[in-house]
Design an enzyme around this catalytic site. Structure first.
Site, PDB file in Angstrom:
ATOM      1  N   ASN A 144       4.109   6.902  -6.884  1.00  0.00           N
ATOM      2  CA  ASN A 144       2.711   7.183  -7.222  1.00  0.00           C
ATOM      3  C   ASN A 144       2.517   8.681  -7.487  1.00  0.00           C
ATOM      4  OD1 ASN A 144      -0.057   7.377  -7.386  1.00  0.00           O
ATOM      5  ND2 ASN A 144      -0.440   6.896  -5.235  1.00  0.00           N
ATOM      6  N   LYS A 193       4.143   5.680 -11.533  1.00  0.00           N
ATOM      7  CA  LYS A 193       2.735   5.310 -11.726  1.00  0.00           C
ATOM      8  C   LYS A 193       1.947   6.571 -12.008  1.00  0.00           C
ATOM      9  CE  LYS A 193      -1.193   2.893  -9.658  1.00  0.00           C
ATOM     10  NZ  LYS A 193      -1.673   2.091  -8.525  1.00  0.00           N
ATOM     11  N   LYS A 216       0.848  -1.189   0.000  1.00  0.00           N
ATOM     12  CA  LYS A 216       0.000   0.000   0.000  1.00  0.00           C
ATOM     13  C   LYS A 216       0.887   1.244   0.000  1.00  0.00           C
ATOM     14  CE  LYS A 216      -3.512   2.814   1.121  1.00  0.00           C
ATOM     15  NZ  LYS A 216      -4.528   3.138   0.103  1.00  0.00           N
ATOM     16  N   LEU A 238      -5.375   7.514   0.817  1.00  0.00           N
ATOM     17  CA  LEU A 238      -3.993   7.186   1.200  1.00  0.00           C
ATOM     18  C   LEU A 238      -3.801   7.026   2.703  1.00  0.00           C
ATOM     19  CD1 LEU A 238      -2.052   9.428  -1.330  1.00  0.00           C
ATOM     20  CD2 LEU A 238      -2.131   6.928  -1.307  1.00  0.00           C
ATOM     21  N   CYS A 254      -1.062  11.293  -7.447  1.00  0.00           N
ATOM     22  CA  CYS A 254      -1.774  11.956  -6.350  1.00  0.00           C
ATOM     23  C   CYS A 254      -1.570  13.465  -6.426  1.00  0.00           C
ATOM     24  CB  CYS A 254      -1.346  11.374  -5.012  1.00  0.00           C
ATOM     25  SG  CYS A 254       0.431  11.355  -4.798  1.00  0.00           S
ATOM     26  N   GLY A 267      -5.588  -1.669 -14.566  1.00  0.00           N
ATOM     27  CA  GLY A 267      -6.907  -1.063 -14.732  1.00  0.00           C
ATOM     28  C   GLY A 267      -7.919  -2.091 -15.203  1.00  0.00           C
ATOM     29  N   GLY A 268      -8.727  -2.588 -14.290  1.00  0.00           N
ATOM     30  CA  GLY A 268      -9.839  -3.457 -14.680  1.00  0.00           C
ATOM     31  C   GLY A 268      -9.475  -4.879 -15.026  1.00  0.00           C
ATOM     32  N   GLY A 312     -11.667  -0.968 -11.703  1.00  0.00           N
ATOM     33  CA  GLY A 312     -12.434  -2.152 -12.080  1.00  0.00           C
ATOM     34  C   GLY A 312     -12.692  -2.240 -13.575  1.00  0.00           C
ATOM     35  N   ASN A 329     -13.378   4.509  -4.968  1.00  0.00           N
ATOM     36  CA  ASN A 329     -12.898   4.542  -3.597  1.00  0.00           C
ATOM     37  C   ASN A 329     -12.388   5.920  -3.249  1.00  0.00           C
ATOM     38  OD1 ASN A 329      -9.786   4.672  -2.928  1.00  0.00           O
ATOM     39  ND2 ASN A 329      -9.961   3.617  -4.905  1.00  0.00           N
TER      40      ASN A 329
END
Ligand code: FAD
Ligand code: FAD
Ligand code: FMN
Ligand code: FMN
Ligand code: FES
Ligand code: FES
Lengths: 258, 305, 305, 258
Positions: free
Chosen positions: C130, C168, C49, C77, C133, C247-248, C220, C73
């Site tokens: 990441n 990312k 995470k 974070l 964000c 992604g999905g 998803g 969601n």
């Protein structure tokens, strides 16, 4: 005029591996249904489907219609799992239809796989016309049902490459080859439905000689001519399979565009 | 349609409409086919398939692919061109009692200008300018993704047209605040958010993209949260620019989400292809909602902010 | 996992992995909970995470909303900070036989630098940065959406870190070609495409956004076509920059789509929440695919181009 | 340890309007199930659902578990349409559980709506403990089943505001008010499950006096502690409802964060 209506499954019988016969009882009276026309059927089940799926009408009598379908993906898999009494929404009847067969000469019908469905309906709708029906499939066990159901106005020929054919294209050629090797008939009119490449070859074979009607397939969204999802090229411009067709004069089709 | 419910009356800036439901361009043909399902005058407006200057055959087959709760299309703006449209479609549209909107698409700024100009004087209520299509002078980048070409195009179209003008932009437009500012500064009457989202599918058996043109437009319920986000942001940036919400709307509850997020009008696309009666059904159920809650839709525009 | 199938061996640039399946950050916790479902060493790598410098309580409830074939969601974070992570999680990760990736998130360039630097010397195989964000120094715009801050951040992180570095970025990154160029120019080892897509939901009963923070992340199957499009484009722009698709992804067939579009590795997110066995199931069925087709996954990377 | 397994519907009975009792037969042996624990149940049907849905276990015996559920949305609507013999995938058992009830004094149980489920299980699991069970709902017809099923170790009190209550908050207060007006009991321990606001009020009422265990609810994604979708604030930091809970000491809960 196309109607949106509900139907109830009367039966959903497995005829051969992955081939099913679905009998639907319509909830409402609809306009006369003619051979070549199709339905847009909602197929949601365990697998989620959004768009309706097109299926040729194989027979229509009273308020019942028959559909012959093959399991190829999500929607047809759902259908194959459905039981009698389940309700299914549909649009009916969609598209144009075959012209009236000749009653003087013999009408040659060539069907590949489930493409047999609208041709079969043609023989039922015109019991006084004569038909030479060639049915090609890659599986021997698909012969029985169709053969047993055809009437006395039909001469039935079955051709399968069971066990020998590994790729579809080869098979698609063979029904025409089989016909050429085995038939001395001079048909007055030709009707065909099946894989695109098969219909293409059949058209080439009789082009400029005998009138050929082909029933085309394309990926559809709406099924009633508004989205242009199924549009392709003909010698007289772009046409939609769903609304201008599915039946076309084979000679007007620009085959590469399908 | 049971009877006209004044609680559905909607305003897109100066345009007053009987209800907020309008077909999304390209999912309604030119209206004729739907006329045989129901009286299309029940719609807030009709909106025709995007028309280009020249006739276009569009993209090769296949053109449709179903994704998880979405569809992708690669129709490629097939249409018979503006001259044919004026001769064959406008006369039919003119017979309708509801509002008549026309969608135009160009591949250069000049094409948009020519199209808009040539519609002056025709009895239409709005022109939707589809600036979500690729600009061939800018290497195929969508008009709305380049601030300069967007500004130039809207500016020139506004100058030459006396119509009510709607800019239809991509949901991915970035930065969105800039685009909204340009649309409003250039005197456009409304923004439509938005068009399909760029997507791809691979045919794993043939190891090739499913569509010959590789990238196709994703629409339907899958994109609804994205469209709602764009509408919300546009309304935050400028609550005075009327917004048309579009993307994945299937039900009256979806329409309410868009209205509460800031849309005055909603366009329905993919839902029409799934169920030809989607729009009248939505109108009926909005009508029931308004009656039950003794509320009119106009009070709800942007209320969630 | 039946047995190790060498046909699944995958390469992300210089990194050799037993298979291309890696959990997406935030959907795998820190791996411990999954360890009780199956041996997580079967994964190509584990990925923790996202960790931030300071401990964060994250966003208020509600945090989860289901959309048509997607979920949104608004976790925000939540994590206990890098010090806690090093003390409580790294020792556990170190016991694993598979690759260990760590995700870091910052709200300023300096936070990213501090995080990356502080991980030098720890036995980890990659850091996923990441940059999807929001940058609080740039008014909350995502790092990857601003070329200057993206460039500056990646540059400084690269300089201070001796790890294998993955950037990312958001699927909506625009222009994507610029971002890809920056990632590659700055010496990053791979790009992950991508994070959740910004979406919104309205609670029509309360007439308010469903999430307190209004905009949330959509993931998803709904976003799969969008993620595939981004991977395809990134590979077109630069086939030499290794790509992680995300992604999905739900099935082995989805993985094949991403690989054929140009991804070397795939991250699985939402699928883990729907079915804790999603990843081992995918690995098993990829293994069956490779054996049946006598093909190794590495041959398929980008093959659809 | 949480297992993923399959189950078969044994029965799915409508108890009152929108309230159902679902009996599931598990396909595999699972660890011992304790009162307070829940399942994550796949509820896909006509309405498409992606995530599993959490439901408290109302009873567990041999390989059967009972679930009491209320239809509130897509997943529960799907459930309500399912028939015996259908298979459903689930994770079981999820979460922590209630501490052992006192066997000396009386355990006070207060359940709001379907929140009665885990409390009911507690009375079954500990037949030698005594319980004073207060059940609040907005519908009179929900009394019967629960009352009939409780054992001799339970004193059952039913409270409904049927016909009078228009909003939930008002109702949520009334079960506590009803208790206060009608009871002279001094419980040794309190267990509660139901609407958050009800549990909040109950906690306030007995805070620092009697130990209170609350079984919380939150929107969940995973159900096993990895996504932090259900995380909220407690006096000892962030906790997940699904994995650290659903049972918490009421006094540690920061109620505004739920
Ligand atoms: C006018 C018309 C009449 C048809 N009549 C019949 C019929 O009588 N019986 C029958 O079994 N099938 C018929 N089809 C084909 C049938 O529509 C498709 O097999 C069906 O839509 C597949 O749905 P699915 O959800 O199972 O497949 P999907 O999951 O959508 O796709 C799986 C595969 O099916 C094929 N496919 C999907 N859609 C179509 C389509 N519209 N046309 C052709 N292939 C497609 C593709 O190869 C695809 O890869 C007809 C198609 C048309 C256009
Ligand atoms: C630990 C736990 C135990 C539970 N036990 C039970 C039980 O025994 N019986 C029972 O009927 N219900 C129980 N619930 C609530 C149940 O999970 C939800 O009612 C269910 O998930 C709703 O699913 P849906 O698809 O029908 O609703 P959706 O279509 O997803 O949403 C409809 C409405 O349901 C509510 N809702 C959705 N998800 C949740 C959630 N996770 N928690 C609370 N409300 C929600 C919201 O108000 C929402 O607007 C429990 C929840 C938790 C967290
Ligand atoms: C088959 C199809 C054709 C479309 N053609 C056009 C078009 O010609 N012009 C246009 O502006 N949008 C076109 N669109 C986009 C829709 O108008 C709409 O913006 C998009 O589909 C999103 O809405 P939806 O999710 O409700 O479908 C088309 C969409 C589909 C599905
Ligand atoms: C509940 C949840 C939490 C997430 N947390 C993070 C995170 O901490 N860091 C990050 O980079 N991405 C995070 N993501 C994004 C995922 O890693 C992934 O990029 C995204 O969900 C798309 O993949 P999917 O469609 O397979 O889920 C999170 C996603 C979800 C659903
Ligand atoms: S499927 Fe829409 S026009 Fe044919
Ligand atoms: S639901 Fe995922 S952590 Fe609780």
């Amino acid at each position: 005029m196309i109607e949106k209506t509900n139907s109830t499954i009367l039966s959903n019988e497995k005829l051969a591996s992955s081939i099913y016969l679905l009998k639907l009882k319509l909830k409402e009276q609809v306009s006369e249904i003619l051979p070549g026309q199709f339905i847009q059927l909602a197929c949601t089940g365990n697998e989620v489907t959004l768009l309706k799926r097109p299926f040729s009408i194989m027979n229509a009598y009273n308020d019942t219609i028959d559909i012959l379908y093959k399991v190829v993906g999500k929607g047809t898999l759902n259908l194959s799992q459905m039981k009698a009494s389940r309700e299914l929404e549909l649009l009916i009847p969609c598209g144009n239809y075959f012209s009236t067969p000749t009653s003087s000469g013999v009408n040659l019908l060539i069907g590949g796989g489930v493409g047999i469905a609208p041709l079969f309906f043609l023989t039922k709708k015109f019991p006084d016309c004569h038909f030479d029906l060639w049915y090609g499939t890659s599986r021997k066990n698909e012969r029985g049902p169709i053969d047993n159901w055809t009437g006395s106005n039909v001469k039935f020929h079955f051709h399968s490459d069971w066990n020998t054919v590994s790729n579809v294209e080869e098979f698609q050629g063979t029904i025409l080859d089989a016909y050429k090797e085995n038939s001395t008939l001079t048909p007055s009119k030709i009707y065909t439905c099946g894989p695109t490449i098969m219909m293409n070859k059949i058209t080439e074979n009789w082009k400029n000689k005998i009138p050929i009607e082909v029933s085309l397939e394309a990926r559809m969204a709406c099924g009633f001519g508004v989205c242009l999802g199924c549009s392709f090229k003909t010698t007289s411009g772009q046409k939609t399979v769903c609304s201008d067709g599915p039946v076309f004069n084979g000679e007007t089709v620009v085959w590469e565009s399908l | 349609m049971d009877s006209i419910n004044t609680k559905l009356e909607s305003r897109l800036g100066s345009m007053v409409m009987s209800n907020p439901i309008v077909p999304a361009s390209g999912t309604f043909g030119n209206g004729k086919k739907f006329q045989s399902f129901y009286d299309i005058n029940v719609l807030g407006a009709v909106l025709s398939k995007s028309v280009t200057l020249e006739s276009r055959t569009g993209n090769p087959q296949p053109r449709i692919f179903e994704t998880p709760f979405g569809i992708m299309n690669s129709v490629g703006l097939e249409n018979k061109g503006i001259d044919w449209f004026k001769k064959e479609i406008l006369p039919f549209l003119t017979t309708l009692k509801t509002k008549k909107w026309v969608s135009i698409s160009g591949f250069t700024t000049q094409e948009f200008v020519d199209l808009a100009e040539s519609l002056n004087g025709f009895p239409i209520d709005a022109i939707e300018v589809n600036v979500s299509c690729p600009n061939i002078h800018a290497g195929g980048v969508q008009f709305c993704q380049n601030q300069n070409t967007l500004k130039e195009t809207l500016h020139k179209v506004r100058k030459c047209s006396n119509s009510f003008l709607i800019a239809k932009i991509a949901l991915e437009t970035n930065p969105l605040d800039e685009a909204i500012r340009i649309i409003s500064d250039e005197g456009f009457d409304a923004v439509c958010l938005g068009n399909t989202v760029r997507g791809l599918a691979i045919d794993v058996v043939n190891k090739k993209p499913f569509f010959k043109k590789t990238i196709a437009g994703l629409s339907g319920p899958a994109i609804k949260p994205i469209a709602l986000r764009a509408v919300w942001e546009a309304y935050s940036f400028n609550p005075n620019l009327p917004i048309i919400g579009c993307g994945g709307i299937m039900t009256s509850s979806d329409v309410l989400e868009f209205i509460m997020a800031g849309a005055s009008i909603c366009e329905i696309g993919t839902a029409n292809l799934i169920d030809p009666f989607a729009m009248p059904n939505i109108i009926n159920s909005l009508s029931a909602y308004c009656s039950q809650n003794a509320i009119s839709l106009r009070e709800l525009v942007g209320i969630a902010h």
